[in-house]
Design a protein around this motif. Structure first.
Motif, short mmCIF file in Angstrom:
data_model
loop_
_atom_site.label_atom_id
_atom_site.label_comp_id
_atom_site.label_asym_id
_atom_site.label_seq_id
_atom_site.Cartn_x
_atom_site.Cartn_y
_atom_site.Cartn_z
N ALA A 196 28.55 -52.84 -55.37
CA ALA A 196 29.23 -54.12 -55.18
C ALA A 196 28.44 -55.24 -55.86
CB ALA A 196 29.41 -54.41 -53.70
N GLU A 197 27.13 -55.20 -55.75
CA GLU A 197 26.30 -56.22 -56.41
C GLU A 197 26.43 -56.13 -57.93
OE1 GLU A 197 22.74 -56.60 -53.05
OE2 GLU A 197 22.54 -55.18 -54.72
N ALA A 198 26.50 -54.90 -58.45
CA ALA A 198 26.66 -54.72 -59.89
C ALA A 198 28.02 -55.23 -60.36
CB ALA A 198 26.49 -53.24 -60.26
N ILE A 199 29.07 -54.95 -59.58
CA ILE A 199 30.41 -55.42 -59.92
C ILE A 199 30.45 -56.95 -59.89
CG2 ILE A 199 32.81 -55.54 -59.08
CD1 ILE A 199 32.49 -52.60 -58.22
N ARG A 200 29.88 -57.53 -58.84
CA ARG A 200 29.85 -59.00 -58.74
C ARG A 200 29.17 -59.62 -59.96
NH1 ARG A 200 25.51 -60.97 -54.73
NH2 ARG A 200 24.33 -60.07 -56.46
N ASP A 201 28.01 -59.08 -60.33
CA ASP A 201 27.25 -59.68 -61.43
C ASP A 201 27.93 -59.46 -62.78
OD1 ASP A 201 25.46 -60.35 -59.46
OD2 ASP A 201 23.99 -58.79 -59.96
N SER A 202 28.38 -58.24 -63.05
CA SER A 202 28.97 -57.94 -64.36
C SER A 202 30.31 -58.65 -64.55
CB SER A 202 29.13 -56.43 -64.54
OG SER A 202 30.05 -55.90 -63.59
N GLN A 203 31.13 -58.67 -63.51
CA GLN A 203 32.44 -59.28 -63.67
C GLN A 203 32.37 -60.81 -63.63
OE1 GLN A 203 35.91 -57.50 -62.04
NE2 GLN A 203 35.06 -55.44 -62.04
N SER A 204 31.38 -61.36 -62.95
CA SER A 204 31.17 -62.81 -63.01
C SER A 204 30.78 -63.21 -64.44
CB SER A 204 30.07 -63.24 -62.03
OG SER A 204 30.49 -63.06 -60.70
N ALA A 205 29.93 -62.39 -65.06
CA ALA A 205 29.54 -62.66 -66.46
C ALA A 205 30.75 -62.54 -67.39
CB ALA A 205 28.43 -61.70 -66.88
N GLU A 206 31.61 -61.55 -67.14
CA GLU A 206 32.80 -61.38 -67.98
C GLU A 206 33.81 -62.51 -67.77
OE1 GLU A 206 32.70 -56.52 -68.55
OE2 GLU A 206 34.17 -57.41 -67.19
N ILE A 207 33.88 -63.05 -66.55
CA ILE A 207 34.76 -64.20 -66.31
C ILE A 207 34.31 -65.38 -67.18
CG2 ILE A 207 35.35 -65.99 -64.62
CD1 ILE A 207 35.36 -63.74 -62.49
N ALA A 208 33.00 -65.64 -67.21
CA ALA A 208 32.47 -66.72 -68.03
C ALA A 208 32.76 -66.46 -69.51
CB ALA A 208 30.98 -66.89 -67.79
N VAL A 243 35.39 -59.81 -57.67
CA VAL A 243 34.14 -60.46 -57.23
C VAL A 243 34.20 -60.78 -55.74
CG1 VAL A 243 32.72 -62.54 -57.45
CG2 VAL A 243 33.53 -61.36 -59.50
N GLN A 244 35.36 -61.27 -55.28
CA GLN A 244 35.52 -61.58 -53.86
C GLN A 244 35.42 -60.31 -53.01
OE1 GLN A 244 39.33 -63.53 -53.98
NE2 GLN A 244 38.46 -65.52 -54.53
N MET A 245 36.03 -59.22 -53.47
CA MET A 245 35.94 -57.95 -52.75
C MET A 245 34.50 -57.46 -52.69
SD MET A 245 39.27 -56.20 -54.54
CE MET A 245 38.90 -54.54 -54.00
N ALA A 246 33.78 -57.62 -53.80
CA ALA A 246 32.39 -57.19 -53.85
C ALA A 246 31.53 -58.00 -52.89
CB ALA A 246 31.86 -57.31 -55.28
N GLU A 247 31.78 -59.29 -52.82
CA GLU A 247 31.00 -60.15 -51.91
C GLU A 247 31.25 -59.77 -50.45
OE1 GLU A 247 32.18 -64.02 -53.24
OE2 GLU A 247 30.52 -64.17 -54.68
N THR A 248 32.48 -59.40 -50.13
CA THR A 248 32.79 -58.94 -48.77
C THR A 248 32.01 -57.67 -48.46
OG1 THR A 248 35.01 -59.91 -48.83
CG2 THR A 248 34.63 -58.14 -47.24
N GLN A 249 31.96 -56.74 -49.41
CA GLN A 249 31.22 -55.50 -49.22
C GLN A 249 29.73 -55.77 -49.04
OE1 GLN A 249 31.50 -52.51 -48.50
NE2 GLN A 249 29.60 -51.55 -49.15
#
Length: 207
Positions: free
Chosen positions: A184-196, A165-171
């Motif tokens: 990067a936006e898709a990775i940030r959103d999907s992996q943030s949901a999976e973290i929860a 998520v941090q890498m995606a936000e940098t991108q």
């Protein structure tokens, strides 16, 4: 004045007039510029506008996310025969299904951009940054089974996803390529949901 003399006089006058016209064009910068434009020459500004629409941040994102995704898939593959919670098994299957195609996309972009895939780095060239698991962590996960595996996997994958998520936000902040930013936006959103999701699973593990 004879007819021949008159003809020569007229020809001389015409030649002088033509020379004066040509001299005037040469001294006129607007005329010279118009001539060059008509000849089809392009300006440096036009050339720069056609430069590739990607930057160093895009290349770094692709290079770093590929080994990051590969490690996540390797972790997920360990669940077969070790995990006991069906929710963990379902999560690992989804991780593999999502991240393998993304690796292919990222690899294709590096080829398209003419960039080396690893830039001289090995498989673990990122070290343990960005949530990458150490060799010791991976061996501990391989040695675990049952509920212990489920717990270790969830704990480690939360850290791993947080790095992604941090890498995606940098991108998203620094990248230029529109498709890479969208991924990067898709990775940030999907992996943030999976973290929860994993945090919830960890809290309810064994129940």
């Amino acid at each position: 004045m004879t007819r021949t003399t008159a003809r020569l006089t007229g020809l001389t006058a015409a030649l002088l007039t033509g020379a004066l016209v040509l001299a005037g064009c040469a001294d006129d910068p607007d005329a010279a510029g118009h001539g060059s434009m008509m000849s089809g020459s392009s300006s440096p500004a036009g050339a720069s506008a056609e430069q590739a629409q990607f930057d160093d941040a895009d290349v770094a994102f692709a290079r770093e996310m590929i080994p990051h995704h590969r490690q996540a898939i390797a972790m997920a593959e360990l669940a077969e025969g070790r995990a006991t919670d069906p929710r963990v098994l379902d999560l690992t299957a989804r991780i593999q299904a999502a991240q393998d195609p993304e690796i292919q996309t990222l690899t294709g972009w590096l080829d398209q951009w003419g960039a080396d895939h690893m830039d001289g780095m090995g498989h673990d060239g990122m070290g343990h940054g960005a949530g990458m698991m150490s060799e010791r962590d991976m061996h501990a996960l391989m040695s675990a089974g049952g509920t212990e595996f489920d717990r270790r996997f969830l704990e480690q994958m939360i850290v791993h996803h947080t790095g992604a998520v941090q890498m995606a936000e940098t991108q998203i902040a620094d990248g230029r390529d529109a498709d890479a930013i969208a991924l990067a936006e898709a990775i940030r959103d999907s992996q943030s949901a999976e973290i929860a999701e994993m945090q919830q699973l960890l809290a309810n593990l064994g129940s």
